[in-house]
Structures are given as C-alpha cells and as structure tokens.
Design an enzyme around this catalytic site. Structure first.
Site, PDB file in Angstrom:
ATOM      1  N   ARG A  38      42.396  61.775  -7.315  1.00  0.00           N
ATOM      2  CA  ARG A  38      40.940  61.905  -7.297  1.00  0.00           C
ATOM      3  C   ARG A  38      40.251  60.972  -8.292  1.00  0.00           C
ATOM      4  O   ARG A  38      39.095  60.618  -8.131  1.00  0.00           O
ATOM      5  CB  ARG A  38      40.570  63.366  -7.590  1.00  0.00           C
ATOM      6  CG  ARG A  38      39.079  63.657  -7.662  1.00  0.00           C
ATOM      7  CD  ARG A  38      38.378  63.359  -6.347  1.00  0.00           C
ATOM      8  NE  ARG A  38      36.978  63.713  -6.407  1.00  0.00           N
ATOM      9  CZ  ARG A  38      36.015  63.015  -7.012  1.00  0.00           C
ATOM     10  NH1 ARG A  38      36.332  61.901  -7.654  1.00  0.00           N
ATOM     11  NH2 ARG A  38      34.764  63.423  -7.008  1.00  0.00           N
ATOM     12  N   LYS A  39      40.931  60.629  -9.385  1.00  0.00           N
ATOM     13  CA  LYS A  39      40.375  59.752 -10.425  1.00  0.00           C
ATOM     14  C   LYS A  39      39.009  60.255 -10.900  1.00  0.00           C
ATOM     15  O   LYS A  39      38.005  59.545 -10.865  1.00  0.00           O
ATOM     16  CB  LYS A  39      40.275  58.304  -9.943  1.00  0.00           C
ATOM     17  CG  LYS A  39      41.610  57.647  -9.615  1.00  0.00           C
ATOM     18  CD  LYS A  39      41.421  56.171  -9.251  1.00  0.00           C
ATOM     19  CE  LYS A  39      42.751  55.492  -8.994  1.00  0.00           C
ATOM     20  NZ  LYS A  39      43.360  55.909  -7.720  1.00  0.00           N
ATOM     21  N   PHE A  40      38.993  61.474 -11.392  1.00  0.00           N
ATOM     22  CA  PHE A  40      37.756  62.028 -11.940  1.00  0.00           C
ATOM     23  C   PHE A  40      37.227  61.123 -13.058  1.00  0.00           C
ATOM     24  O   PHE A  40      38.002  60.576 -13.843  1.00  0.00           O
ATOM     25  CB  PHE A  40      38.003  63.429 -12.492  1.00  0.00           C
ATOM     26  CG  PHE A  40      38.299  64.465 -11.441  1.00  0.00           C
ATOM     27  CD1 PHE A  40      37.281  65.000 -10.674  1.00  0.00           C
ATOM     28  CD2 PHE A  40      39.604  64.895 -11.217  1.00  0.00           C
ATOM     29  CE1 PHE A  40      37.547  65.963  -9.704  1.00  0.00           C
ATOM     30  CE2 PHE A  40      39.881  65.861 -10.268  1.00  0.00           C
ATOM     31  CZ  PHE A  40      38.849  66.397  -9.492  1.00  0.00           C
ATOM     32  N   ASN A  72      44.246  63.433 -11.450  1.00  0.00           N
ATOM     33  CA  ASN A  72      44.164  62.432 -12.514  1.00  0.00           C
ATOM     34  C   ASN A  72      42.716  62.167 -12.887  1.00  0.00           C
ATOM     35  O   ASN A  72      41.787  62.539 -12.173  1.00  0.00           O
ATOM     36  CB  ASN A  72      44.884  61.141 -12.135  1.00  0.00           C
ATOM     37  CG  ASN A  72      44.352  60.510 -10.869  1.00  0.00           C
ATOM     38  OD1 ASN A  72      43.510  61.063 -10.179  1.00  0.00           O
ATOM     39  ND2 ASN A  72      44.858  59.334 -10.536  1.00  0.00           N
TER      40      ASN A  72
END
Length: 481
Positions: free
Chosen positions: A309-311, A337
C-alpha cells in the site's frame, strides 16, 4: 609526554577558533561550555600537516595496512597522513551510488588486511563505529581508531566494548590545561568544562547501528529459525519460521490486472513462495469477500499476504486508510508498508489499527527505481524508526542493506528487496533488476521480490521454483561463508 610542540598546536587551534569556549547549544540540545570545529583546518595547510603529524605520533605502536578517514572532516587529515607516510588509504562513502560499482568502500585492499580509522575528535564513538561497520563488511579488520581530540565523554569505553581501541593525540582536559597555562582560559572556565564532561558521559544507543567485530558481515548471517526467536512482532516471527520451514525466501509481486488472475496465480505458485505481494487497488473486480478468499489460499499454501500500500500520510489518515474504506486492509493483509516521509507518527497511526490484529509493518528504506530519493539520510531515519518500534515494524523494503552503516543490525528485522530477476537488467520506466544470488549473497537481503520474471514466464510455476531454489541456495551459501 607532551611538550612545547603540542602547546603550539593547541594554541594555534584556539587562535583559529577551531576550539571555542562560551555557551554553545549542541546537536543533542545540550548546552556546552566548549565547541570544537576542526573543519577550518583545511584552509591552513601548515596546521593540517601538524594535526596529521600529531595523530600519527599517537599510533606509532599500532600495526595496520591501510587507513580510512571518517567522512567528512577526517578525510583531509587521512590524506595528509597517507601522503606523508606512504601508507595506502581507502575511503568510505556515506552512501552507495545507485550506478556504477555501487561500492561503499573505495580503494584497493585485500580481504583480511587491517585498517586504522582516523577521526578528528570523539565524543561517544558513534561516528567511528559507523565507519567501522562498512569496513568490516568489506572484509577489513579494524582494531584501532585514532583522533586528534578525545572529549573524554565515554568514547574510549564505548569503542572498547566494540573491540576497537581508541588512541588520541590530546585529551580535552589536557588541551584546557595548556590554554590555562598560557593565559588563554580562566580557571573558572576550566572547572566548568570539567563539570560538563563529568555530567555528560555518553553511551552508544542500543539500536541496530554497527557491526562490532572484525569479521565480514556475510559471516554473521543467522539462520531464519534462530532469528525468529528474537522477533517481538508475531507476524515477523511467523514469517521467519515459515521461511525456515518451507525453505523459501521468495515473494511474488502479483501485479496482475484482476482479482481472479490474482487468485489463480496465488494458487499456482503458492507452494513456492513465503509472501504474496498485492496491489488491491488495481483490481476492477474487487468484492467484499476478496480478503477471505485470499486468506484461504494463504492458509492452503502456507504464505503471508503483503499489501504493498505504501502509506504516506499523517497518522490519523493512514489509520483510517488501513482499517476503513472499501478495502479494509487490516482485516486480511498480514503485512503492509509505509514511507517515513511523514515521520514516526505514521507508524503510530498504523500501529493503532494493526497491533490488535497482530499485523506487521515494513518501512520503505530504499527503492529499486533509477533516481530514487530513498537513500542516505532517509534510509538512516527509517532504521531509527524501526529500532524505536520493534513491536510493530518487522523490517524494510531495501535494496542494498549490506551498505548501510546499521547493517547487519537487529537480526529480528527482515530485508525484502524488489527488482529481482535472473540475469539482471532493467526496463524503460527506470526499474533496475539484480540477480537473486547477488541480492542475497552480496547485498545482504533476506527475501527477493520477483514479479515479471515469474508472471511473464511461459511456465510461471517452473519459473517460481527456479527463483525459490536460486534464492534459497544463495541464503544457504551465505550461512557457510
């Protein structure tokens, strides 16, 4: 025995304001009665030579093959010593370039040679150890370090605990004594310096900062099973146990067009992988039972689900993105992540929702795309945030962890590396590929993330098996080195 020559050097450093007295706020926030900045000496060649000579005289009893200056202030000092005494020098980069040889240690040397580390001054010893780490990773032995000034704040003790002996041309109290004797300082200031030193002793933080012995890093890889005993997060522990049990350190980057394609490829290659990496927001056919279906496949084939998701937002926002919305990621993804751009608050927000579900978080410390900004100081910040959150952070997305000053660090933390393809290469959009044996064996990663190398193969199952075997063999070889 110190004499007139030493007095002259101390007096000249004071005259140049390389050593100042007053009230100075240090980087740590502490107010100090003394401030030392030796960077000025590069503008005074005669004094630079004398500084180099003083440092050299402090290590006449030491045996070494090469020298290395701690960047940046000690680099000209080390260069001056190298030229004056015809001793070979190597140079440590603060970060590896993302092109060319990508070395962190530059220069010519042989494995097993001994390197003397040179620094301008030492307080805690942390900067010295940050240079010791990549040197030992490169195969050099480090037993001694030398400085012009020992601030007497615990550096010698800290370095000795890491099997590095400190030598110094001057201690700070000796320099102060010289300045008092020559009328440059009052007794009152001398006493204030002594009080400051006694009240502000340092220690090395108990975070994954340094290698502590002189054996190359490849010799220190612990088996995944042993590392699982160190993990404080249940998902991190599960993953390390799974890898050992299944003999797989392969993750599939399942970047397919539909959820149905994802289920199909997961069922086909599931026996070969330890982690399935997804991008749920790609799928036009997403339904509310997506997570349940994927979890059934994960249970069937014994792998974990990693939603890539690469928040990258503030804590409150990422907490809502993680647990709410259409996807409800926290309910089905074992791992997510995040970027560290927003600071540690992003971990706090995700932890609020993730820990009750026993989830784990990876921090994006490096990326595999050409021109990435995720390197250097950014990577160090990610390592520090991970060290502060062992209950939730299980590791990193990283490219070359062996080049980090922190490597190998906390063995409970897992390094996953994208951009892996047998044969290496790249694509037209800036993706760079490295082979599994290089990523595991040379760069010190734990899990290879493979996408197109499997998805575009004529036989994805056979390709996945090939990647699993290659990656596992590289891991087993690294255990024997």
């Amino acid at each position: 025995m110190h004499g007139p020559v030493d007095d002259d050097l101390v007096l000249d450093l004071h005259r140049l304001e390389a050593v100042k007295f007053g009230s100075f706020k240090l980087k740590s926030g502490i107010s100090s009665p003394i401030y030392i900045d030796l960077r000025v000496i590069v503008s005074f060649p005669a004094i630079l030579k004398r500084v180099a000579a003083a440092i050299w005289s402090a290590v006449t009893c030491c045996r070494f093959d090469v020298i290395c200056g701690v960047p940046y202030t000690a680099l000209p000092i080390a260069t001056s010593i190298s030229l004056a005494h015809d001793v070979p020098m190597v140079m440590r980069r603060k970060e590896a370039k993302d092109y060319g040889t990508r070395k962190i240690i530059e220069g010519v040397f042989d494995q097993g040679q001994t390197c003397l580390v040179i620094e301008d001054l030492v307080t805690s010893g942390a900067s010295v150890l940050e240079t010791v780490s990549p040197l030992t990773s490169a195969g050099l032995n480090v037993m001694d370090a030398v400085v012009l000034i020992d601030r007497q704040q615990g550096g010698a003790i800290n370095l000795a605990q890491h099997k590095v002996k400190l030598h110094a041309a001057f201690t700070l109290t000796h320099m102060v004594d010289i300045l008092v004797r020559h009328g440059k300082l009052t007794e009152e200031i001398s006493l204030s310096v002594q009080r400051f030193l006694s009240e502000n002793q340092t220690s090395i933080p108990s975070i994954p900062h340094v290698l502590t012995t002189s054996t190359p890093a490849s010799n220190r890889r612990l088996p995944y099973g042993e590392r699982s005993l160190l993990a404080k997060n249940p998902t991190g522990k599960r993953l390390l146990e799974l890898m050992e049990r299944k003999k797989s350190n392969l993750s599939l980057a399942a970047d397919v067009d539909t959820a149905e394609e994802l289920f199909a490829i997961a069922d086909a290659v599931g026996p070969e992988i330890c982690v399935l990496k997804t991008h749920v927001d790609i799928f036009p056919d997403f339904t509310s039972d997506f997570g349940a279906k994927l979890q059934l496949l994960a249970d069937k084939h014994d792998f974990l689900i990693f939603e890539d998701r690469k928040f990258a937002d503030i804590g409150n926002t990422v907490a809502m993105q993680y647990a709410g919305g259409v996807f409800k990621i926290v309910e089905w993804a074992d791992i997510v992540n995040a970027h560290v751009v927003p600071g540690p608050g992003i971990v706090d927000g995700l932890k609020l929702k993730g820990l009750p579900h026993s989830r784990g978080l990876l921090l994006l410390a490096e990326m595999s795309s050409s021109g990435t900004l995720a390197k250097g100081e950014y990577t160090s910040v990610a390592a520090k945030i991970a060290a502060d959150n062992p209950d939730f952070v299980i590791g990193f997305i990283s490219i070359n962890p062996a080049a980090w000053p922190e490597y190998p660090g906390n063995a409970a933390l897992i390094h996953m590396t994208p951009g892996v393809q047998i044969g290496g290469g790249g694509d037209s959009l800036g993706q760079q590929y490295n082979a599994p044996d290089y990523v595991i064996g040379e760069r010190g990663s734990d899990i290879v993330i493979v996408g197109r190398g499997i998805l575009k193969a004529k036989d994805p199952v056979s390709s996945a098996r090939e990647y699993r075997l290659a990656s596992w063999m590289a891991y087993e070889k690294s255990l024997r080195l």
